[in-house]
Design a protein around this motif. Structure first.
Motif, mmCIF file in Angstrom:
data_model
loop_
_atom_site.group_PDB
_atom_site.id
_atom_site.type_symbol
_atom_site.label_atom_id
_atom_site.label_comp_id
_atom_site.label_asym_id
_atom_site.label_seq_id
_atom_site.Cartn_x
_atom_site.Cartn_y
_atom_site.Cartn_z
ATOM 1 N N VAL A 235 4.649 -5.623 3.718
ATOM 2 C CA VAL A 235 4.985 -5.846 2.307
ATOM 3 C C VAL A 235 4.025 -5.055 1.427
ATOM 4 N N ALA A 236 4.550 -4.116 0.652
ATOM 5 C CA ALA A 236 3.712 -3.291 -0.221
ATOM 6 C C ALA A 236 3.635 -3.819 -1.655
ATOM 7 N N ARG A 237 4.457 -4.802 -1.990
ATOM 8 C CA ARG A 237 4.492 -5.467 -3.303
ATOM 9 C C ARG A 237 5.287 -4.727 -4.356
ATOM 10 N N ASN A 238 5.147 -3.403 -4.464
ATOM 11 C CA ASN A 238 5.882 -2.664 -5.491
ATOM 12 C C ASN A 238 6.086 -1.222 -5.053
ATOM 13 N N ALA A 239 6.924 -0.519 -5.786
ATOM 14 C CA ALA A 239 7.297 0.841 -5.399
ATOM 15 C C ALA A 239 6.100 1.788 -5.413
ATOM 16 N N ASP A 240 5.219 1.649 -6.402
ATOM 17 C CA ASP A 240 4.072 2.552 -6.505
ATOM 18 C C ASP A 240 3.122 2.399 -5.322
ATOM 19 N N ASN A 241 3.137 1.246 -4.681
ATOM 20 C CA ASN A 241 2.214 0.992 -3.578
ATOM 21 C C ASN A 241 2.797 1.374 -2.215
ATOM 22 N N LEU A 242 4.041 1.807 -2.182
ATOM 23 C CA LEU A 242 4.660 2.157 -0.903
ATOM 24 C C LEU A 242 3.912 3.292 -0.209
ATOM 25 N N GLU A 243 3.596 4.334 -0.968
ATOM 26 C CA GLU A 243 2.945 5.489 -0.333
ATOM 27 C C GLU A 243 1.540 5.167 0.169
ATOM 28 N N PRO A 244 0.651 4.551 -0.640
ATOM 29 C CA PRO A 244 -0.676 4.224 -0.113
ATOM 30 C C PRO A 244 -0.616 3.340 1.128
ATOM 31 N N VAL A 245 0.287 2.362 1.125
ATOM 32 C CA VAL A 245 0.407 1.464 2.274
ATOM 33 C C VAL A 245 0.950 2.216 3.487
ATOM 34 N N ALA A 246 1.957 3.051 3.264
ATOM 35 C CA ALA A 246 2.542 3.811 4.372
ATOM 36 C C ALA A 246 1.520 4.765 4.986
ATOM 37 N N ARG A 247 0.742 5.420 4.152
ATOM 38 C CA ARG A 247 -0.279 6.350 4.660
ATOM 39 C C ARG A 247 -1.304 5.610 5.528
ATOM 40 N N ARG A 248 -1.776 4.470 5.030
ATOM 41 C CA ARG A 248 -2.786 3.723 5.776
ATOM 42 C C ARG A 248 -2.206 3.190 7.084
ATOM 43 N N LEU A 249 -0.964 2.739 7.032
ATOM 44 C CA LEU A 249 -0.314 2.212 8.224
ATOM 45 C C LEU A 249 -0.138 3.303 9.279
ATOM 46 N N ARG A 250 0.234 4.484 8.827
ATOM 47 C CA ARG A 250 0.413 5.592 9.761
ATOM 48 C C ARG A 250 -0.907 5.956 10.454
ATOM 49 N N GLN A 251 -2.003 5.838 9.735
ATOM 50 C CA GLN A 251 -3.311 6.131 10.305
ATOM 51 C C GLN A 251 -3.714 5.103 11.357
ATOM 52 N N ARG A 252 -3.290 3.857 11.147
ATOM 53 C CA ARG A 252 -3.743 2.766 12.017
ATOM 54 C C ARG A 252 -2.871 2.566 13.246
ATOM 55 N N LEU A 253 -1.597 2.906 13.156
ATOM 56 C CA LEU A 253 -0.688 2.655 14.265
ATOM 57 C C LEU A 253 -0.632 3.843 15.228
ATOM 58 N N PRO A 254 -0.351 3.595 16.504
ATOM 59 C CA PRO A 254 -0.180 4.688 17.461
ATOM 60 C C PRO A 254 0.949 5.630 17.040
ATOM 61 N N ASP A 255 0.870 6.870 17.450
ATOM 62 C CA ASP A 255 1.850 7.872 17.047
ATOM 63 C C ASP A 255 3.260 7.538 17.511
ATOM 64 N N ASP A 256 3.387 6.784 18.607
ATOM 65 C CA ASP A 256 4.717 6.494 19.127
ATOM 66 C C ASP A 256 5.387 5.299 18.447
ATOM 67 N N VAL A 257 4.703 4.681 17.492
ATOM 68 C CA VAL A 257 5.313 3.602 16.706
ATOM 69 C C VAL A 257 6.020 4.210 15.499
ATOM 70 N N THR A 258 7.308 3.959 15.394
ATOM 71 C CA THR A 258 8.113 4.511 14.306
ATOM 72 C C THR A 258 7.945 3.675 13.035
ATOM 73 N N ILE A 259 7.698 4.350 11.932
ATOM 74 C CA ILE A 259 7.608 3.670 10.631
ATOM 75 C C ILE A 259 8.805 4.101 9.784
ATOM 76 N N THR A 260 9.506 3.138 9.227
ATOM 77 C CA THR A 260 10.647 3.409 8.354
ATOM 78 C C THR A 260 10.404 2.738 7.007
ATOM 79 N N ILE A 261 10.676 3.449 5.923
ATOM 80 C CA ILE A 261 10.525 2.895 4.579
ATOM 81 C C ILE A 261 11.842 2.271 4.162
ATOM 82 N N ALA A 262 11.844 0.960 3.948
ATOM 83 C CA ALA A 262 13.036 0.236 3.505
ATOM 84 C C ALA A 262 13.012 0.162 1.978
ATOM 85 N N ALA A 263 13.886 0.925 1.355
ATOM 86 C CA ALA A 263 13.831 1.091 -0.100
ATOM 87 C C ALA A 263 14.620 0.019 -0.849
ATOM 88 N N ASP A 264 14.122 -0.338 -2.013
ATOM 89 C CA ASP A 264 14.954 -1.023 -3.001
ATOM 90 C C ASP A 264 15.825 0.048 -3.657
#
Length: 316
Positions: A235-264
């Protein structure tokens, strides 16, 4: 009224205008008078100007009372610098009719001091808010499944706690609880005052052994997606926070874990910030975007939580 002439513009995190303060061509006898007139042009009146070299905060006229977005400092008795943090504006005025290199130098020093003080105040407030969040979270009980907000959304209280009538959504940064989002019975949402906002996130589900993770804006959207797909949702809380959260998550998770952005899909809002920010976040980490699909002719739904509720209501 003061009309500063622009003599120098410097990128100092905002706009810096160094110029003369004058009325009908006359020079000011005191910097207090010059600054008072300059602030009056921005709707700021009634301040007791102190030319003591200290940094002073005040409320900007275009924000609610208590915002303290304005600031000023008089580094000398001939120069004053003032600005507004929320707009990035910064102006310098002098008692004389001509700006000089010394005034420009005082501007840079004054702005740097103001910025450092503001940053120190911000960090101190964030620390106080984090402590409050931890106290509230520790003392809170399990969320009532029959809470009006959960009943309305037809969702289980995934990971929530409750304080009085408020649902509490924990917000973490680097694994540490730093803030709480309060959800009131009527649906209003508000984080604790002064807490960290950028990069904070919550989680519905578990990241352990997950091979796919979604990132969404609100808790209800995340809960609806988790319920429907069985995957963890951040949960990123708002649209402006999607990118900072996604970037940090990508850094922390293994490369083989797929991240998908579920948009409003803010299709009724100009510029569709939900979809626009989601695409930017996806682009930043090389992810895909998942968009909600609405019923033909639907003029109400804008996110996955709305779609899930709409389908449940049709079945019922």
């Amino acid at each position: 009224m003061v009309t500063p002439s622009t003599q120098e513009k410097a990128r100092l995190g905002g706009r810096a205008d160094v110029g003369a303060a004058s009325v009908a061509g006359a020079e000011y006898s005191t910097i207090e008078h010059a600054l008072s007139d300059a602030l009056a042009a921005h709707g700021i009146t009634g301040l007791a100007i102190r030319a003591d070299g200290g940094i002073h905060r005040f409320d900007s006229a275009d924000k609610p009372k208590g915002n303290r977005n304005g600031w000023y400092v008089c580094p000398t008795l001939e120069v004053a610098v003032y600005g507004f943090w929320h707009t990035g504006e910064q102006h310098t005025i002098t008692t004389g009719g001509k700006a000089d290199p010394a005034a420009a130098a005082e501007t840079r020093l004054a702005y740097q001091r103001a910025r450092e003080q503001r940053e120190a105040e911000r960090r101190a407030q964030q620390a106080r808010t984090a402590e409050q969040a931890r106290r509230w979270w520790a003392a809170a009980g399990a969320a009532d499944p029959n809470h009006p907000y959960l009943t309305k959304k037809r969702l289980a209280p995934y990971g929530l706690r409750q304080r009085d009538t408020m649902l509490l959504v924990p917000l973490f940064h680097d694994g540490e609880l730093v803030n709480l989002e309060r959800i009131y019975p009527h649906g209003a949402k508000k984080a604790l005052f002064g807490g960290r906002a950028k990069g904070v996130a919550s989680l519905v589900g578990s990241l352990a052994s997950a091979d796919r993770v979604l990132v969404a804006e609100g808790w209800a959207t995340a809960a609806a997606l988790h319920e429907a797909m069985g995957v963890p949702v951040v949960v990123a809380r708002n649209a402006d926070n999607l990118e900072p959260v996604a970037r940090r998550l990508r850094q922390r998770l293994p490369d083989d874990v797929t991240i998908t952005i579920a948009a409003d899909d803010d299709r009724f809002t100009e510029g569709n910030p939900g979809a626009t920010k989601a695409r930017l976040a996806a682009l930043a980490i090389g992810a895909k975007v998942l968009m909600p699909t609405f019923c033909p002719g639907c003029a109400r739904c804008t996110d996955f939580a709305d779609v899930a509720l709409c389908r449940k209501e049709r079945v019922a």
